[in-house]
Design a protein around this motif. Structure first.
Motif, PDB file in Angstrom:
ATOM      1  N   GLY A   1      39.069  41.537  31.484  1.00 13.70           N
ATOM      2  CA  GLY A   1      38.822  41.264  33.174  1.00 13.70           C
ATOM      3  C   GLY A   1      39.631  40.156  33.453  1.00 13.70           C
ATOM      4  N   LEU A   2      40.718  40.183  33.097  1.00 17.02           N
ATOM      5  CA  LEU A   2      41.874  39.235  33.356  1.00 17.02           C
ATOM      6  C   LEU A   2      43.129  39.450  34.323  1.00 17.02           C
ATOM      7  N   LEU A   3      43.266  38.818  35.512  1.00 18.63           N
ATOM      8  CA  LEU A   3      44.435  39.279  36.304  1.00 18.63           C
ATOM      9  C   LEU A   3      45.520  38.407  36.128  1.00 18.63           C
ATOM     10  N   TYR A   4      46.946  38.804  36.061  1.00 21.03           N
ATOM     11  CA  TYR A   4      48.026  38.195  35.623  1.00 21.03           C
ATOM     12  C   TYR A   4      48.915  38.037  36.876  1.00 21.03           C
ATOM     13  N   SER A   5      49.395  36.999  37.354  1.00 16.24           N
ATOM     14  CA  SER A   5      50.192  37.129  38.764  1.00 16.24           C
ATOM     15  C   SER A   5      51.371  36.178  38.414  1.00 16.24           C
ATOM     16  N   PRO A   6      52.470  36.832  39.247  1.00 18.55           N
ATOM     17  CA  PRO A   6      53.615  35.963  39.206  1.00 18.55           C
ATOM     18  C   PRO A   6      53.410  34.939  40.313  1.00 18.55           C
ATOM     19  N   VAL A   7      54.162  33.754  40.169  1.00 19.21           N
ATOM     20  CA  VAL A   7      53.922  32.978  41.143  1.00 19.21           C
ATOM     21  C   VAL A   7      55.555  32.432  41.589  1.00 19.21           C
TER      22      VAL A   7
ATOM     23  N   VAL B 221      46.970  33.349  34.578  1.00 16.19           N
ATOM     24  CA  VAL B 221      45.974  34.410  34.338  1.00 16.19           C
ATOM     25  C   VAL B 221      44.772  33.872  35.208  1.00 16.19           C
ATOM     26  N   LEU B 222      43.969  34.678  35.918  1.00 15.27           N
ATOM     27  CA  LEU B 222      42.747  34.426  36.285  1.00 15.27           C
ATOM     28  C   LEU B 222      41.742  35.456  35.847  1.00 15.27           C
ATOM     29  N   ASP B 223      40.319  34.872  36.113  1.00 15.60           N
ATOM     30  CA  ASP B 223      39.071  35.714  35.965  1.00 15.60           C
ATOM     31  C   ASP B 223      39.211  36.543  36.767  1.00 15.60           C
TER      32      ASP B 223
END
Length: 536
Positions: A248-254, A278-280
């Motif tokens: 249940g983890l969202l991985y994002s580029p910044v 990485v965000l919940d």
């Protein structure tokens, strides 16, 4: 997240009606045409893991050279077309800045088109694609709106304001949909905006949570100066995201900090810019980060999505590539760097920017831009597209540091830089062992490589270049198996899918882009299949 370990992997059969992207790059279903198999391309980068790997084998190293164009959909817009087509139940979905299209994925015939009436649009010029779930397609717009459309008709189901275009915020990234939530982050790093990653209710568009990529409180806020008159800016997201459905983890580029090139304006690491975070996925709480570039002053965004995979050695990993010219192998919690491998030339990167001009490489166009690494489980290889081209930046005067969004906030006197006409440019696709980080092969060319790179179980890698060539490479060796000129520079998605038992390849082309320095006619999507295939 399911690990595919063998070419001959069996596929879980799902009904397409009501299907969502399911943590793999394809969804299969019985075809309505005589029970023949259908395999979709269900999301940007193929699926939640974002690896772009296709399990299809009909097109392989022996026959890929015989591919022929069977249809072409011509869009009316001339633009930098960077969309990754999504294919669901025989319909392909495409986006531009102001329109969303649905076409027949076999014939290229238009099924519907939705024109979006933009309200106070920001400076964004793109739309990189849609997410699909339960009969709806979702996208962001450059005016900060997020919309849900009926996938069959294009009718608007809901339309909400997700970002503030007057603050320099806009959407170019493609949403991810999971557990009835739509995840989408705003861009605007170069226009004085602060990036926000947000979750919206898929049924209504209601905002569920928001995460600011530039923190205003806490320990990370101390990595920015706290001085009167100095503005924190940057941290936009530009392409799409990966999602670990098991955790249940969202991985994002910044993206980069602002102003882009003036590091003394914003001393410190400038978290969480030029990072993977990485965000919940349920709450939006930060669970980890890895900053690829501290105090970035070269405009070296992490623009492309990270990818999630389990390597041959059994490691659960993240791979990410930035505009700084490296590909990184990271542990899934982002705490450990397993390798950092250069995929371009890297020169003069520690030199300070000056008003006279500072040349550095990779420049502001790349290394790796909006399409990032892909992964082949049978070969345990990462494939990384890159631009290898220098830029010269000249610092500007005080007027260049005026914060007046949505006007540029970059700190230079010459925009995003100048390229010496005598300075040779290259593009690469680099194959990297996913456990060791060692380079296995490299395809080199004299033009930028910004299109997606799609490996298949048929042993081929499908991509394209900015001279307009559609390419098929041998995934094991990098040997060119097919090079077909399609007429315009290509910087969009190259996807593959099966309908009625026939494997197709679609190439999104047409790229008029002043920064990459390409000219083009109107955008298009070309569709290919093997010869002598009976199409229905």
């Amino acid at each position: 997240m399911r690990n595919r370990c063998k070419t001959g992997i069996s596929l879980l059969v799902l009904l397409i009606s009501g299907c969502t992207a399911i943590g793999r790059n394809e969804t299969t279903a019985p075809s309505a045409a005589g029970g023949r198999q259908e395999v979709q391309w269900v999301a940007f980068n193929g699926g939640y893991d974002a690896t772009r790997f296709s399990t299809l084998t009909q097109i392989d190293t022996k026959n890929v050279a015989t591919l022929r164009e069977v249809a072409r959909f011509k869009l009316p817009e001339t633009m930098s077309f960077q969309c990754d087509p999504v294919v669901i139940a025989g319909t392909m979905y495409l986006t531009t800045r102001e329109r969303t299209y649905a076409i027949d994925a076999r014939t290229g015939e238009q099924r519907w088109a939705r024109s979006h009436e933009l309200k106070d649009p920001g400076p964004g010029r793109l739309g990189r694609g849609v997410a699909y779930a339960k009969g709806r397609v979702f996208r962001g717009l450059v005016d900060g709106h997020v919309v849900a459309l009926d996938a069959k008709t294009g009718d608007v189901i809901w339309d909400v304001i997700g970002a503030d275009s007057k603050a320099g915020e806009f959407y170019t990234a493609v949403p991810v949909v999971w557990e009835d939530r739509v995840y989408l982050g705003s861009a605007g790093s170069d226009y004085g905006a602060i990036g926000h990653i947000r979750a919206f209710d898929a049924a209504t568009g209601k905002r569920l949570w928001s995460f600011d990529t530039i923190p205003s409180t806490g320990e990370a806020a101390s990595t920015w100066p706290n001085e009167p008159g100095k503005v924190k800016a940057g941290g936009g997201t530009y392409s799409s995201y990966a999602l670990d459905t098991e955790a249940g983890l969202l991985y994002s580029p910044v993206g980069n900090p602002g102003p882009d090139f003036v590091r003394d304006y914003r001393k410190g690491d400038n978290l969480y810019t030029s990072s993977v975070i990485v965000l919940d996925a349920t709450t939006g709480e930060l669970r980890g980060y890895h900053q690829l570039v501290k105090n970035d002053f070269h405009d070296w965004d992490v623009a492309a999505s990270p990818i999630l995979f389990t390597s041959r050695a059994g490691r659960k990993m993240v791979a990410a590539a930035g505009k700084n010219g490296y590909v990184y192998g990271l542990s899934r919690d982002l705490r450990e760097v397993l390798f950092q491998t250069p995929v371009t030339r890297i020169e003069n990167v520690d030199a300070p920017m000056t008003t006279e001009g500072t040349r550095f490489l990779p420049g502001t166009q790349g290394g790796t831009n909006w399409y990032g690494p892909s992964y082949s489980p049978p070969l345990n290889l990462l494939f990384v597209p890159a631009i290898d081209w220098a830029t010269t930046i000249k610092l500007g005067g005080p007027e260049s540091l005026k914060h007046d969004p949505p006007k540029p906030f970059i700190g230079s006197a010459n925009g995003f830089g100048e390229q010496d006409p005598n300075d040779q440019r290259f593009g690469h696709v680099t194959a990297v062992d996913a456990d060791s980080g060692h380079i296995v092969w490299k395809y080199d060319t004299d033009t930028s490589m910004v299109a997606s790179v799609t490996p298949t179980a048929g042993g081929v890698v499908l991509t394209a270049d900015t001279k307009g060539n559609f390419l098929a490479l041998d995934a094991a060796s990098g040997k060119v198996l097919l090079k077909k000129h399609l007429g315009d520079p290509i910087g969009g998605g190259v996807v593959t899918y099966m309908l009625g038992g026939i494997q197709y390849v679609a190439v999104a082309g047409g790229m008029k882009n002043p920064i990459i320095q390409t000219d083009s006619g109107p955008a298009w999507v070309a569709i290919f299949a093997l010869p002598d295939q009976p199409r229905r």
